[in-house]
Motif scaffolding. Sequence first.
Motif, PDB file in Angstrom:
ATOM      1  N   ASP A 104       0.998  -1.271   0.122  1.00 13.61           N
ATOM      2  CA  ASP A 104      -0.138   0.035  -0.019  1.00 13.61           C
ATOM      3  C   ASP A 104       0.743   1.378  -0.056  1.00 13.61           C
ATOM      4  O   ASP A 104       0.376   2.194   0.499  1.00 13.61           O
ATOM      5  CB  ASP A 104      -0.960   0.017   1.271  1.00 13.61           C
ATOM      6  N   THR A 105       2.076   1.257  -0.575  1.00 16.99           N
ATOM      7  CA  THR A 105       2.866   2.531  -0.640  1.00 16.99           C
ATOM      8  C   THR A 105       3.612   2.531  -1.941  1.00 16.99           C
ATOM      9  O   THR A 105       3.603   1.347  -2.738  1.00 16.99           O
ATOM     10  CB  THR A 105       4.025   2.463   0.651  1.00 16.99           C
ATOM     11  N   CYS A 106       4.197   3.602  -2.124  1.00 14.35           N
ATOM     12  CA  CYS A 106       5.113   3.607  -3.568  1.00 14.35           C
ATOM     13  C   CYS A 106       6.210   4.584  -2.957  1.00 14.35           C
ATOM     14  O   CYS A 106       6.335   5.003  -2.327  1.00 14.35           O
ATOM     15  CB  CYS A 106       4.061   4.333  -4.544  1.00 14.35           C
ATOM     16  N   ALA A 127       0.591   8.157  -5.949  1.00 14.14           N
ATOM     17  CA  ALA A 127      -0.097   6.973  -5.634  1.00 14.14           C
ATOM     18  C   ALA A 127      -1.062   6.624  -6.711  1.00 14.14           C
ATOM     19  O   ALA A 127      -1.282   5.489  -6.733  1.00 14.14           O
ATOM     20  CB  ALA A 127      -0.386   7.358  -4.184  1.00 14.14           C
ATOM     21  N   ASP A 130       0.401   4.891  -9.473  1.00 11.32           N
ATOM     22  CA  ASP A 130       1.020   3.559  -9.408  1.00 11.32           C
ATOM     23  C   ASP A 130      -0.452   2.635  -8.976  1.00 11.32           C
ATOM     24  O   ASP A 130      -0.376   1.588  -8.360  1.00 11.32           O
ATOM     25  CB  ASP A 130       1.946   3.535  -7.935  1.00 11.32           C
ATOM     26  N   ASN A 131      -1.686   3.285  -9.044  1.00 10.56           N
ATOM     27  CA  ASN A 131      -2.815   2.589  -8.996  1.00 10.56           C
ATOM     28  C   ASN A 131      -2.930   2.081  -7.335  1.00 10.56           C
ATOM     29  O   ASN A 131      -3.814   1.135  -7.202  1.00 10.56           O
ATOM     30  CB  ASN A 131      -2.839   1.225  -9.860  1.00 10.56           C
ATOM     31  N   LEU A 132      -2.608   3.041  -6.475  1.00 12.44           N
ATOM     32  CA  LEU A 132      -2.941   2.691  -5.154  1.00 12.44           C
ATOM     33  C   LEU A 132      -4.161   3.636  -4.803  1.00 12.44           C
ATOM     34  O   LEU A 132      -4.005   4.606  -4.120  1.00 12.44           O
ATOM     35  CB  LEU A 132      -1.664   2.965  -4.223  1.00 12.44           C
ATOM     36  N   THR A 135      -5.429   4.145  -1.196  1.00 11.26           N
ATOM     37  CA  THR A 135      -4.458   4.661  -0.390  1.00 11.26           C
ATOM     38  C   THR A 135      -4.599   6.414  -0.689  1.00 11.26           C
ATOM     39  O   THR A 135      -4.439   7.137   0.027  1.00 11.26           O
ATOM     40  CB  THR A 135      -3.112   4.278  -0.759  1.00 11.26           C
ATOM     41  N   ASN A 246      -4.276  -1.861 -15.113  1.00  6.03           N
ATOM     42  CA  ASN A 246      -4.705  -1.384 -13.800  1.00  6.03           C
ATOM     43  C   ASN A 246      -6.249  -0.874 -13.983  1.00  6.03           C
ATOM     44  O   ASN A 246      -6.961  -0.915 -12.895  1.00  6.03           O
ATOM     45  CB  ASN A 246      -4.039   0.116 -13.844  1.00  6.03           C
ATOM     46  N   LYS A 279      -3.685  -8.154  -2.665  1.00  7.97           N
ATOM     47  CA  LYS A 279      -2.501  -7.717  -3.378  1.00  7.97           C
ATOM     48  C   LYS A 279      -1.499  -8.204  -2.747  1.00  7.97           C
ATOM     49  O   LYS A 279      -0.795  -7.964  -1.902  1.00  7.97           O
ATOM     50  CB  LYS A 279      -2.516  -6.138  -3.149  1.00  7.97           C
TER      51      LYS A 279
END
Length: 325
Positions: A104-106, A127, A130-132, A135, A246, A279
């Motif tokens: 859940d981070t980038c 975020a 990066d498809n979060l 988040t 994504n 994930k």
Amino acid sequence: MNFDVFNGDADGIISLLQLRFHEPKETQLVTGIKRDISLVKQIPLDLLNDKSEITVLDVSMEKNIDALNKVLETKASVLYADHHRAGIIPTSNNLSAHIDLSADTCTGLIVDTILNKQYHNWAITAAYGDNLISTADNLANQAGINSEEAQQLRELGTLINYNGYGAHTDDLAYHPAELFKSLLKYPCPFDCIADTSSAFYKLKEAFDSDFSLAEQANVVFESDQLMACIMPDEAWSRRISGTYGNHLANQFPNRAHLVFTIIDNEHYLVSLRAPLNNKKAAGELCAKYPTGGGREGAAGINCLPKAEINTLIQQVCLFYTPKGE
């Protein structure tokens, strides 16, 4: 001499944007398409010394470890921030490593923490790129960003990320280094969106065209656990493959998605997205293949023999099938 080494996707570009907004610096830029991750070896060692400063962003330390060790031997100072598979992190007084493998981070959020949220709106954009999405939505809400503004950041992040996909930089609307330079004019991402001459609008036009073609992709497997589709050997399909993966993941969060893009008569380029509600292990599954790798939620294989497509589909489907079914 100083070098900035960064992935050519949204996360890599926006991570470096934050650092250079905070500390402008003359550097040589080392980057490329999103899948070109063995970047550290491109740093010319003969130009390094104990006064050199190297920044490495959003590329797997595990994939770059030999080159990184050679850089460290020159006594250059290295800042390394990433969220991909790291392997064994070297012990060195001249290495500052900021590695977080959470799904859940980038890297943009890691840099955001380093800089005490000085350019937080850009980190949220990273975020989204990066498809979060969950988040990023939570961070936007906490920052007082309304839903319309959050959607704008999501679109900007998606477009910057889209620009990183291709077999080579000629496939892209912008070389990632040029896109980074063009975005340096905007300490706030909303300024980029407000400027009708910015890269946002050129990328949006290209993205919309490519996406309409992607929706016609040939579906070769579909179940509750996995959908797999194949795209032709075209520049548009190479550009859109990861972003389309994504999109599918967001539309169907309980299943995994494989997007195969034809390289030639014998090989595929592969993008894998783990289910958003589970994930894990995308990088592990792809790393079983010589040109594969990635992170928990998203991964890929640069060159998969066609004879192995069914094996990969079965492996992915089996992994994400709940036990007992």
